[in-house]
Every structure is written in structure tokens, then in C-alpha cells.
Scaffold this motif. Structure first.
Motif, mmCIF file in Angstrom:
data_model
loop_
_atom_site.group_PDB
_atom_site.id
_atom_site.type_symbol
_atom_site.label_atom_id
_atom_site.label_comp_id
_atom_site.label_asym_id
_atom_site.label_seq_id
_atom_site.Cartn_x
_atom_site.Cartn_y
_atom_site.Cartn_z
ATOM 1 N N TYR A 93 0.810 -1.218 0.000
ATOM 2 C CA TYR A 93 0.000 0.000 0.000
ATOM 3 C C TYR A 93 0.843 1.269 0.000
ATOM 4 C CZ TYR A 93 -3.663 -3.256 1.343
ATOM 5 O OH TYR A 93 -4.536 -4.304 1.381
ATOM 6 N N LYS A 100 2.161 3.269 -2.077
ATOM 7 C CA LYS A 100 1.837 4.391 -2.953
ATOM 8 C C LYS A 100 0.334 4.594 -3.073
ATOM 9 C CE LYS A 100 6.120 4.193 -5.341
ATOM 10 N NZ LYS A 100 6.938 3.243 -5.946
ATOM 11 N N LYS A 101 -0.389 4.071 -2.157
ATOM 12 C CA LYS A 101 -1.850 4.134 -2.239
ATOM 13 C C LYS A 101 -2.417 4.998 -1.124
ATOM 14 C CE LYS A 101 -2.170 -0.157 -4.595
ATOM 15 N NZ LYS A 101 -2.482 -0.465 -5.757
ATOM 16 N N ALA A 102 -3.729 5.057 -1.075
ATOM 17 C CA ALA A 102 -4.432 5.924 -0.140
ATOM 18 C C ALA A 102 -4.127 5.604 1.317
ATOM 19 C CB ALA A 102 -5.936 5.838 -0.387
ATOM 20 N N SER A 104 -0.948 7.280 2.352
ATOM 21 C CA SER A 104 -1.177 8.729 2.423
ATOM 22 C C SER A 104 -1.928 9.091 3.696
ATOM 23 C CB SER A 104 -1.971 9.211 1.211
ATOM 24 O OG SER A 104 -1.214 9.049 0.050
#
Length: 174
Positions: free
Chosen positions: A22, A24-26, A29
Motif C-alpha cells: 500500500y 503508494k496508495k491511499a 497517504s
């Protein structure tokens, strides 16, 4: 102690492996954003706003937080230099940190200590939002593990430091 450190490392590795897809995913973030809320700037802003807007509790909230942080910061720094625990991102070459660590050592988690200190003071003065404050502080602690800058035990000790210092300050100021 070696057994505890080994278990702590195994839990960290499990969490890191299960969140690595995850990066580079939401979700990553989200944890970066949550971790950012634990940087400290918001604590002063919240205390200052309450100081001016809440005539019943705001002033005492402000001074309690000020006293608590004046205890917590030196204790946090002293513990860092006593334990000198290597951060997971420096110890485990397979797991690079997702964010840049704020200092060299890992134990305790300063973000977690500060977040739980603030959550404890919020829960004392504003019990209706206490659960939300503790959930937020928990996410700050979890974010530090997911972002690979702390082991789980660093977060647990940070939580204990923050809660104990906050309760001491609350008791001192009544």
C-alpha cells in the motif's frame, strides 16, 4: 530482553510486510497525514484557541498542557539517549522508512507520547470528545509503525509516557 526485542521485531516485520503493498496508495497517504498531525504544531494551536475561547476550562487546559510538555520533552529525550535503540529502518535493511525520522533513535516514540499526552488532557477537560482523542492518538502511534520509523514497543512506551505525564500534570494543577 532479547526475547522481547525479538518479538517486537517480528510484529514490526509482520506489519511492514502487510502494509508494503500500500506504499503508494491511499492507506499510506492516510498514515502520513495522521503522523503529520502528531508533529506538535496543532497542540499549541488547540491549546491557544481553548485558552481564549473556553472561559470555563481553557486556561487550565493550556497550563496543564504546558506543564505536561515541560516534563515530557526532557523525559523523552533522556529515554532516547539512555536506550539508544536503532530505528527499524536503520536496523532492518529490507524495510526502508516511508518518512524521514525526526531523530536518530527509536525508543520511545515521541509522536505517540505527545499524542497520548494531549489525548489524556483533552479527555480530562472535555470528556465528551475523549474517545475521539484517544482514537486519534492511537492512529498516530500506529502510523509510526506503518511508516517504518518505530517498533511496536517504542509506541507502547511512548503511550505510557504520554499518559503518565499528562495524569501527573493534571494531578499537580488539580
Amino acid at each position: 530482553m532479547k526475547r522481547l526485542a525479538s518479538l517486537d521485531q517480528q510484529v514490526f516485520e509482520w506489519i511492514a510486510k502487510h502494509t508494503s503493498t500500500y506504499e503508494k496508495k491511499a492507506l499510506m497517504s492516510f498514515f502520513k497525514g495522521v503522523s503529520k498531525t502528531g508533529d506538535g504544531h496543532l497542540y499549541f494551536i488547540l491549546a491557544a484557541i481553548l485558552y481564549y475561547l473556553d472561559k470555563e476550562h481553557g486556561v487550565l487546559f493550556f497550563y496543564t498542557a504546558l506543564l505536561a510538555y515541560s516534563f515530557e520533552v526532557p523525559m523523552y529525550l533522556a529515554l532516547k539517549h539512555v536506550f539508544k535503540r536503532t530505528r527499524p529502518c536503520d536496523l532492518l535493511l529490507n524495510f526502508k522508512s516511508i518518512v524521514i525520522p525526526s531523530d536518530k533513535f527509536s525508543l520511545p516514540s515521541g509522536h505517540t507520547a505527545a499524542a497520548f499526552l494531549m489525548a489524556t488532557i483533552i479527555a480530562h477537560f472535555y470528556p465528551t470528545v475523549g474517545a475521539v482523542a484517544y482514537i486519534w492518538a492511537s492512529f498516530v502511534g500506529i502510523s509510526r509503525i506503518v511508516l517504518r520509523v518505530h517498533f511496536p514497543l517504542d509506541v507502547i512506551i511512548g503511550m505510557a509516557l504520554g499518559v503518565s505525564v499528562a495524569n501527573t500534570s493534571i494531578n499537580i494543577l488539580g
